[in-house]
Scaffold this active site. Structure first.
Site, mmCIF file in Angstrom:
data_model
loop_
_atom_site.group_PDB
_atom_site.id
_atom_site.type_symbol
_atom_site.label_atom_id
_atom_site.label_comp_id
_atom_site.label_asym_id
_atom_site.label_seq_id
_atom_site.Cartn_x
_atom_site.Cartn_y
_atom_site.Cartn_z
ATOM 1 N N GLY A 69 46.426 31.389 47.871
ATOM 2 C CA GLY A 69 46.435 30.505 46.721
ATOM 3 C C GLY A 69 45.051 30.152 46.208
ATOM 4 O O GLY A 69 44.898 29.755 45.054
ATOM 5 N N LYS A 101 34.554 35.856 50.611
ATOM 6 C CA LYS A 101 35.701 35.067 50.148
ATOM 7 C C LYS A 101 35.417 34.619 48.721
ATOM 8 O O LYS A 101 34.418 33.956 48.445
ATOM 9 C CB LYS A 101 35.921 33.856 51.060
ATOM 10 C CG LYS A 101 36.442 34.229 52.434
ATOM 11 C CD LYS A 101 36.927 33.013 53.196
ATOM 12 C CE LYS A 101 37.566 33.416 54.509
ATOM 13 N NZ LYS A 101 38.141 32.251 55.233
ATOM 14 N N LEU A 154 40.947 42.628 51.663
ATOM 15 C CA LEU A 154 41.520 42.300 52.960
ATOM 16 C C LEU A 154 42.753 41.415 52.849
ATOM 17 O O LEU A 154 43.660 41.492 53.680
ATOM 18 C CB LEU A 154 40.475 41.606 53.843
ATOM 19 C CG LEU A 154 39.263 42.443 54.261
ATOM 20 C CD1 LEU A 154 38.297 41.589 55.077
ATOM 21 C CD2 LEU A 154 39.697 43.664 55.064
ATOM 22 N N GLY A 155 42.791 40.555 51.851
ATOM 23 C CA GLY A 155 43.925 39.653 51.714
ATOM 24 C C GLY A 155 43.738 38.720 50.549
ATOM 25 O O GLY A 155 42.683 38.685 49.903
ATOM 26 N N GLY A 207 42.283 32.316 46.443
ATOM 27 C CA GLY A 207 41.478 33.459 46.035
ATOM 28 C C GLY A 207 41.684 34.649 46.937
ATOM 29 O O GLY A 207 42.672 34.747 47.668
ATOM 30 N N ASP A 217 44.214 24.009 61.473
ATOM 31 C CA ASP A 217 45.115 25.135 61.201
ATOM 32 C C ASP A 217 45.013 26.190 62.304
ATOM 33 O O ASP A 217 44.825 27.373 62.035
ATOM 34 C CB ASP A 217 44.789 25.763 59.847
ATOM 35 C CG ASP A 217 45.926 26.648 59.332
ATOM 36 O OD1 ASP A 217 47.079 26.436 59.756
ATOM 37 O OD2 ASP A 217 45.654 27.542 58.519
#
Length: 695
Positions: free
Chosen positions: A46, A66, A42-43, A48, A164
Site C-alpha cells: 500500500g 524502497k 521485489l514486491g 509503494g 510487526d
C-alpha cells in the site's frame, strides 16, 4: 535489465537498451542519484514498491530500494503514510549498527518520490523455510528465540518497538545463517503517540496483540507477544488464528501438536504461554526476562544430563567415567556463537580470588621482556581457560596459540606497551589479563555490568581503561588488578577509547554522539568537543601528541587538536559506517576501515587520500600499524586477517584461521607478534616472519 520506476506500471522489467518503458511508455531512470540502478521488482504494498538494485559506487553490489508512492486517498492518510516511511528511515539509521538489522545506505527524494536504500540481505524468510521443510522442532524454536531476543532487547533499549514481527519479517542470511530482523516500516518510538483512526491497524493480524489494534498502543511486551505467535506458527505449521480458541479464551497449540504425536518440554511451553498472555502486565516485560528463563531451562537440562552421566560413571568408578576421564562439572553456555549478548540485565559479581600460577617451563619463540612480571597478577582458576598450540602457517605468518576463556564474542584486545601481557574484553561483561609468552590467564577483572567494547593501556602500562554498554568507563590498576575509579557521563554505550601519548588525557566516545575528555590521574571530565553528530565507533591519538581523530556512523573522519579539543578538519571518508581508525607511528598517515569493506589511507594533518586497500569481502572491524610503521594489519567480519605493505598498498598475506568475525587486533612493540579477538570467542596469538618489502 532495468526496472521502470512508475509505481503503476504492470510490467516494469525492460532491456538495458530501452530508453522508455515498453509497457507504460514512461521514460526509464537508469539510476537514482546517478548511483542506484533498479534491476528487479521485489514486491509492492500500500505504501509503494521495493526493488532490487545495483550500487554502482560499490562495485555493483546489490542493495534494496524502497519507493514511497502510497495508493491511498485523503490528506490524513497520506500524512500518516509519509510519517511511517520517514520513521523507517530514521529507525534503520539509528539501529543499523546491529549486525542483525539491515543498514540504511541512503534516504532521499527524486522526481517527487521518496526513496530509501538499504542493505540487501540474501536468504530465505522463516516462513519460506517452514514451507520448505515443514514444522520446526522445539530445539529450532529455542535457537530462534536465543538469536532474536538480544536483537529485541537492543531495539527496546533504544526506545523502539518493531510492531510487526512475523515469520515473513525474519530472514536467515545465506552467508552465515544468522537471523536478521527486517521491515521496520511500522517501528515506533515508545515516547510517540500514534493517532487513533477508524480502520487504522498497525501490525499483522494473528501476530499482533490486541493493544495494537485498540488505539495503536504498543510496548516491549507487544513485540514479545508477536515473537511468541511467530514461534507457535513455526512450531505447528499452523497460523496463530487457528491456534487460539475465542470461546475458551485460551491458546490450543498443544492440541495441534498432539494431533501429530508431538510434545514440547513443559517448562518451555510455559515460557511461550507467558509471552502470549492477553494482558500486557501478565507477559514478560523485557526480552532479557525471557532470555533468563530460557538459559535457566538449558542449564537445568545440562545439569540433569551431567548428573545422569555422573551416576552412570559412579557405577563403574567412584571418581572417573567409564573411559577413565574425570567428568567436567559446571554450567554450560546455551548461547550460540552467532548470538551476541550485548544487552544483558545489570548485575554485579564479587571479584574472584585467584591462585598463583604454578605452571613453569613453558616455551615460546616470543621474545621475553626485561620487565618483571607484575606482582599483582594472579591466575584465575574458575574460568578454566584453554591454551591450544596452533599449527597454522602461511608464507609470512604462523599461529603461536589459540586462547579460550571468554563465554561470548571477544570485542577488544590491547597490548601492554611495557610488560609481556595483554588484555581482552568481551560481550560476557568481563576483562581478562593474559601472559603473552605463555598464554596463561593472569586474572579476570569484573565490574562492568554489560558488554565491554573497548580497551586501552596507558603508555607506562600501569593503567587500563575500558568502555562498556553500561555507559561507563572504568580505570584499572593493572599491577594490583583493582578498579581505581568509574567515569560516568556518557548516556549510551561507550564504543571507543584512546589515551594521549603522555598518558595525561583519556578520550572516550560512544553511541550518544559525544566525545568526552578526562584526566587520567583524577578522572575529572575536562571537556567535550563540539561538533560530533553521529555515533562514535573509533578514536585514535597521534603519537606526536598533536591531534586525535574520531570516526563512526556518519562515514566522516574528524581531526581534533589534542591541546584545545578544537576541530581542525572534517571529511567524508567511506561509503558506509567507519568501524576503525589508526594513526601511523610517525603521525603522518591515518588509516580508516568501514562497513564498505574498504581500508583507506590519508595524509596527516591535511586528510588527503593516498590509496584504498580492497581485499575483504565483509565489514572491516579493526586495523593496526606495526610499531615500525611498515605494515598495516586488518581484521574483518569475513573471518580473515590481512597483512598489507603500507608503502605500496600491496597485500602481503591473508590469514584464515578464525571461524567467525574478527573484531579486534593489537600488535606487540617488537613489530613481530600480534593478537586477534573474534566472535568465535577465541584469541589468537600470531608471529610475523621476516617480510621483504614488495617492489
Amino acid at each position: 535489465m532495468i526496472c521502470c520506476l512508475n509505481p503503476r506500471c504492470a510490467k516494469p522489467l525492460n532491456s538495458d537498451a530501452s530508453k522508455v518503458c515498453q509497457n507504460c511508455g514512461e521514460p526509464l531512470i537508469l539510476s537514482l542519484r546517478g548511483r542506484y540502478s533498479p534491476v528487479k521488482l521485489l514486491g509492492q504494498g500500500g505504501f509503494g514498491r521495493t526493488y532490487l538494485a545495483l550500487d554502482r559506487d560499490r562495485l555493483d553490489a546489490y542493495c534494496v530500494i524502497k519507493q514511497f508512492s502510497p495508493q491511498i486517498e485523503g490528506t490524513k492518510s497520506v500524512s500518516k503514510a509519509v510519517q511511517l516511511f520517514n520513521q523507517e528511515a530514521v529507525r534503520l539509521y539509528e539501529l543499523g549498527e546491529h549486525a542483525q538489522i539491515p543498514a540504511l545506505l541512503a534516504y532521499f527524494e527524486q522526481d517527487e518520490y521518496l526513496y530509501l536504500v538499504q542493505q540487501y540481505i540474501e536468504g530465505q524468510t522463516l516462513f519460506q523455510e517452514m514451507n520448505r521443510q515443514g514444522a520446526f522442532s522445539e530445539a529450532q524454536i529455542r535457537d530462534i528465540l536465543m538469536a532474536l531476543l538480544p536483537v529485541l532487547q537492543f531495539i527496546h533499549e533504544r526506545q523502539v518497538i518493531h510492531r510487526d514481527i512475523t515469520p515473513m519479517n525474519i530472514l536467515r542470511r545465506k552467508t552465515d545463517q544468522r537471523l536478521m530482523l527486517i521491515d521496520f516500516g511500522v517501528a515506533k518510538q515508545l515516547s510517540e503517540s500514534l493517532p487513533s483512526q477508524p480502520g487504522t491497524r498497525i501490525g499483522t493480524e494473528g501476530y499482533s496483540p490486541m493493544e495494537q489494534f485498540r488505539g495503536g498502543r504498543a510496548y516491549p511486551a507487544s513485540d514479545l507477544y508477536s515473537l511468541g505467535a511467530t514461534c507457535l506458527h513455526l512450531l505447528t505449521h499452523s497460523k496463530p488464528d487457528n491456534l487460539y480458541s475465542p470461546l475458551d479464551g485460551q491458546w490450543i497449540w498443544r492440541d495441534k501438536l498432539a494431533e501429530h504425536n508431538r510434545t514440547v518440554d513443559d517448562t518451555f511451553a510455559q515460557i511461550l504461554d507467558r509471552m502470549l498472555k492477553d494482558l500486557v502486565n501478565d507477559r514478560y516485560q523485557s526480552a532479557n526476562d525471557v532470555l533468563h528463563d530460557l538459559k535457566r531451562l538449558s542449564s537445568d537440562a545440562n545439569s540433569n544430563r551431567q548428573s545422569s552421566m555422573g551416576a552412570t560413571a559412579a557405577s563403574s568408578s567412584p571418581s572417573t567415567s567409564a573411559s577413565g576421564r574425570t567428568p567436567r562439572t559446571g554450567r554450560q553456555s546455551s548461547r550460540s556463537s552467532n548470538t551476541p549478548r550485548r544487552s544483558q540485565p545489570a548485575r554485579t559479581r564479587p571479584p574472584q580470588s585467584g591462585q598463583a600460577n604454578s605452571e613453569q617451563g613453558r616455551s615460546s619463540s616470543i621474545p621475553r621482556s626485561s620487565q618483571p612480571r607484575p606482582s599483582g597478577f594472579r591466575q584465575s582458576t574458575s574460568e578454566m581457560p584453554v591454551r591450544k598450540s596452533s599449527t597454522y602457517k602461511s608464507k609470512y605468518c604462523r599461529g603461536v596459540y589459540t586462547l579460550t576463556g571468554h563465554s561470548s564474542w571477544v570485542m577488544s584486545v590491547a597490548m601492554n606497551p611495557v610488560t609481556p601481557t595483554f588484555a581482552s574484553s568481551s560481550l560476557d561483561d568481563t576483562i581478562k589479563l593474559w601472559n603473552l609468552q605463555t598464554g596463561d590467564l593472569l586474572t579476570t577483572l569484573r565490574g562492568h555490568t554489560r558488554a565491554v567494547n573497548t580497551l586501552a593501556f596507558s603508555p607506562d602500562g600501569k593503567l587500563l581503561a575500558s568502555g562498556s554498554d553500561d555507559y561507563t568507563v572504568k580505570l584499572w590498576d593493572v599491577y594490583d588488578s583493582r578498579l581505581m575509579r568509574t567515569l560516568s557521563g556518557h548516556t549510551r554505550d561507550v564504543r571507543a577509547i584512546a589515551i594521549s601519548p603522555d598518558g595525561q588525557l583519556l578520550m572516550t566516545g560512544g553511541e550518544d554522539r559525544a566525545i568526552r575528555i578526562w584526566q587520567t590521574t583524577t578522572g575529572k571530565h575536562v571537556k567535550s568537543p563540539f561538533g560530533v553528530t553521529s555515533m562514535v565507533r573509533s578514536l585514535a591519538a597521534s603519537p606526536d601528541g598533536s591531534l586525535f581523530a574520531s570516526a563512526g556512523m556518519d562515514r566522516r573522519i574528524r581531526l581534533w587538536s589534542m591541546q584545545t579539543a578544537a576541530r581542525t578538519l572534517e571529511f567524508l571518508a567511506h561509503m558506509g559506517a567507519i568501524q576503525a581508525i589508526a594513526i601511523s607511528p610517525d603521525s603522518q598517515i591515518l588509516a580508516s576501515a568501514g562497513k564498505d569493506r574498504a581500508i583507506r589511507l590519508w595524509t596527516l594533518p591535511d586528510g588527503k587520500p593516498i590509496r584504498t586497500l580492497s581485499e575483504h569481502s565483509r565489514d572491516v572491524n579493526a586495523i593496526a600499524f606495526t610499531p615500525d610503521g611498515r605494515i598495516l594489519i586488518s581484521a574483518s567480519s569475513d573471518k580473515t586477517i590481512c597483512i598489507w605493505d603500507v608503502a605500496s598498498g600491496t597485500l602481503i598475506d591473508k590469514l584464515i584461521d578464525h571461524v567467525d568475525a574478527v573484531h579486534s587486533l593489537a600488535i606487540c612493540s617488537d613489530s613481530k607478534t600480534f593478537i586477534s579477538g573474534s566472535a568465535d570467542r577465541t584469541i589468537k596469538v600470531w608471529q610475523l616472519k621476516a617480510i621483504t618489502r614488495p617492489r
